[in-house]
Design an enzyme around this catalytic site. Structure first.
Site, short mmCIF file in Angstrom:
data_model
loop_
_atom_site.label_atom_id
_atom_site.label_comp_id
_atom_site.label_asym_id
_atom_site.label_seq_id
_atom_site.Cartn_x
_atom_site.Cartn_y
_atom_site.Cartn_z
N GLU A 7 -6.10 -4.19 1.46
CA GLU A 7 -6.30 -4.35 2.89
C GLU A 7 -7.78 -4.15 3.18
OE1 GLU A 7 -2.36 -3.55 5.17
OE2 GLU A 7 -2.99 -1.63 4.32
N CYS A 30 -1.83 8.92 2.70
CA CYS A 30 -1.46 8.50 1.34
C CYS A 30 -2.59 8.67 0.35
CB CYS A 30 -0.98 7.05 1.36
SG CYS A 30 -2.14 5.94 2.19
N GLU A 84 0.89 -1.16 0.00
CA GLU A 84 0.00 0.00 0.00
C GLU A 84 0.92 1.21 0.00
OE1 GLU A 84 -1.49 3.15 0.96
OE2 GLU A 84 -2.03 2.38 2.94
#
Length: 521
Positions: free
Chosen positions: A495, A315, A281
């Site tokens: 995730e 992010c 990620e």
């Protein structure tokens, strides 16, 4: 990566709790000495040998003072932690899904009981506001609760074949998994990585960022107290060298990493030597497209949520805000007004909405992006300057005023590179086709958003956006029930959600012959 803020949430004064003082004593004395070990394997906290040449100094973002001195785990320590994880796996993987679920549910209950203390420790460690830290702890708890339910439902498939023969599949755990966390959501990421791994019967060795080492070990304590066998969840501290030792370890079956694209590439390369699967990620430079027919109030709220959560250190943030020209002036006026009103300061106060950036070097880097934007012709409409709180205890902290940049163009550095700070770059557009072409003109693809009242347009635009997580008329809402991850260079795998089971299990097919062997020989 925050759950939705409650509409009824209002700042309120709060007295300093005993937990706040206890947390500070636990982390640091006046000299910065660690008073409790921050590593954990085999069911207990572990101290490691001191190595002054490799010692890492950890600072509190809100004060700039030393929290502790961190000794990275050596190869010997990593071998011990992985060995304990193997022992933990041997018993944990043989438990039924229901047995694992009971322990995970108890861990979630303990997190709920310790919510305030964990949140305060997260604030001290990371610098974000207490309001956000509480929501991060809630997300961690919800993730563990969710995967406790998943553990009970793990199942394969039965396939009926001719002649009475049949086949079936088994979902089997991988073994010892490694989780490598980022510094922006230390406790939440530890839960997001461990919960699906443990639900599927794996054990985990988790390495938090050396910038924020304090709260992952609290999760290890909680799993142990909930009844997880020793070795099921372990924590090792250190930087790049420690991460490399984990990735190369022959007894590690999988690596899950959250962080930068550059580090993700290196981890993928290291894991490839052992043909180990990875979940990555990584970074983002996500677009947020706001059309003229949007509900302007919600669009402004969404843009603020897309840029200023956790001091902009998220992010998935929608830092390229494309606004259709007809509402650009009105949008900017309102965004600037509200940005200027954001309360900056002591992150442990309920009234604070923006705390400190994570470190001095990172603050300097973000401020450097603002200066570069000025040189390239962007207009600083507000913010973008160092901020010094009035409280003398906080004057060494890493604060800045949230920044809105206008007159931005696609080729500017502030638009092309991930800043990872409270800096919003606003661009204008004329047509839907133009907005889509410019939005997708990036090698990253973590997230994207669109604001419009036109339902058909919303779905049409989302279909064409090259991003793994898309939002319509909202932003940065990440329920644990749905997958989160990116396209292109923003990562591999997902995730959260049911799909994560595929990333933490391997599929075994079994063929059962019910007749005689039909041999060619």
């Amino acid at each position: 990566m925050l759950r939705r803020l409650a509409p009824s949430l209002r700042p309120r004064p709060r007295p300093v709790s005993p937990a706040r003082h206890a947390a500070a004593r636990c982390c640091s004395s006046g000299s910065g000495d660690v008073t409790v070990p921050l590593n954990f394997w085999g069911g207990i906290r572990r101290a490691v040998a001191r190595n002054p040449s490799k010692e890492i100094c950890v600072y509190g973002p809100s004060t700039g003072r030393v929290l502790c001195h961190l000794d990275p785990c050596s190869g010997v320590d990593i071998n011990l932690a992985v060995r304990e994880a193997r022992f933990g796996f041997s018993s944990w993987s043989r438990m039924s899904g229901m047995e694992r679920a009971r322990i995970m549910t108890e861990a979630a209950r303990i997190i709920e009981d310790r919510r305030e203390h964990i949140a305060e420790m997260e604030v001290i460690d990371n610098g974000k506001s207490i309001t956000e830290a509480r929501l991060d702890v809630d997300s961690a708890r919800q993730c563990i609760e969710y995967y406790a339910g998943v553990a009970c439902g793990l199942a394969g498939q039965h396939v009926q074949l001719s002649g009475g023969s049949f086949a079936y599949t088994r979902r089997e755990p991988l073994g010892v998994c490694v989780g490598i966390g980022a510094w922006n959501y230390p406790f939440q990421i530890a839960a997001w990585k461990s919960a699906p791994a443990l639900a599927c019967g794996n054990s985990m060795v988790f390495k938090p960022s050396p910038v924020t080492p304090l709260t992952a070990v609290m999760l290890a304590d909680i799993y142990s107290k909930a009844g997880a066998p020793p070795g099921v969840f372990n924590v090792v501290q250190g930087g790049e060298e420690t991460g490399s030792l984990l990735c190369h370890h022959p007894d590690v079956a999988k690596v899950s990493f959250t962080g930068s694209v550059a580090t993700g590439k290196r981890i993928m390369e290291m894991a490839s030597h052992g043909v180990k699967p990875v979940t990555l990620e990584l970074g983002g430079k996500s677009p947020l497209i706001i059309f003229e027919d949007s509900d302007l109030e919600n669009a402004v709220r969404g843009a603020l949520m897309a840029n200023f959560l956790s001091q902009g250190q998220v992010c998935s943030n929608g830092t390229r805000v494309f606004v259709q020209r007809g509402i650009l002036a009105e949008f900017l006026e309102e965004v600037v007004r509200r940005t200027r009103a954001i309360e900056i300061g002591d992150p442990l106060l309920d009234s604070t909405r923006m705390g400190a950036l994570v470190s001095r070097p990172h603050l300097d880097k973000v401020l450097g992006f603002v200066e570069q934007a000025k040189k390239e012709g962007a207009a600083v409409l507000c913010g973008g300057e160092p901020f010094i709180p009035s409280d003398p205890k906080l004057r060494g902290g890493y604060y800045m005023t949230p920044c809105v940049l206008g007159n931005c163009t696609d080729e500017m550095t502030c638009v092309t590179e991930e800043i990872f700070g409270p800096v919003m770059s606003v661009l204008s557009f004329e047509t839907e086709a133009e907005a889509l072409q410019r939005a997708d003109n990036t090698s990253l693809g973590l997230a994207a958003g669109v604001f419009t009242r036109d339902v058909k347009r919303a779905h049409r635009v989302v279909e064409q956006l090259q991003a793994g997580s898309c939002f319509i008329n909202n932003y940065n809402i990440t329920p644990v029930e749905v997958p989160f991850g990116g396209f292109k260079m923003s990562g591999i795998g997902r995730e959260n959600g049911q799909v994560t089971v595929e990333h933490y299990t391997q599929l075994k097919t079994v063929y059962v012959e019910m007749g005689d062997v039909d041999s060619l020989f």
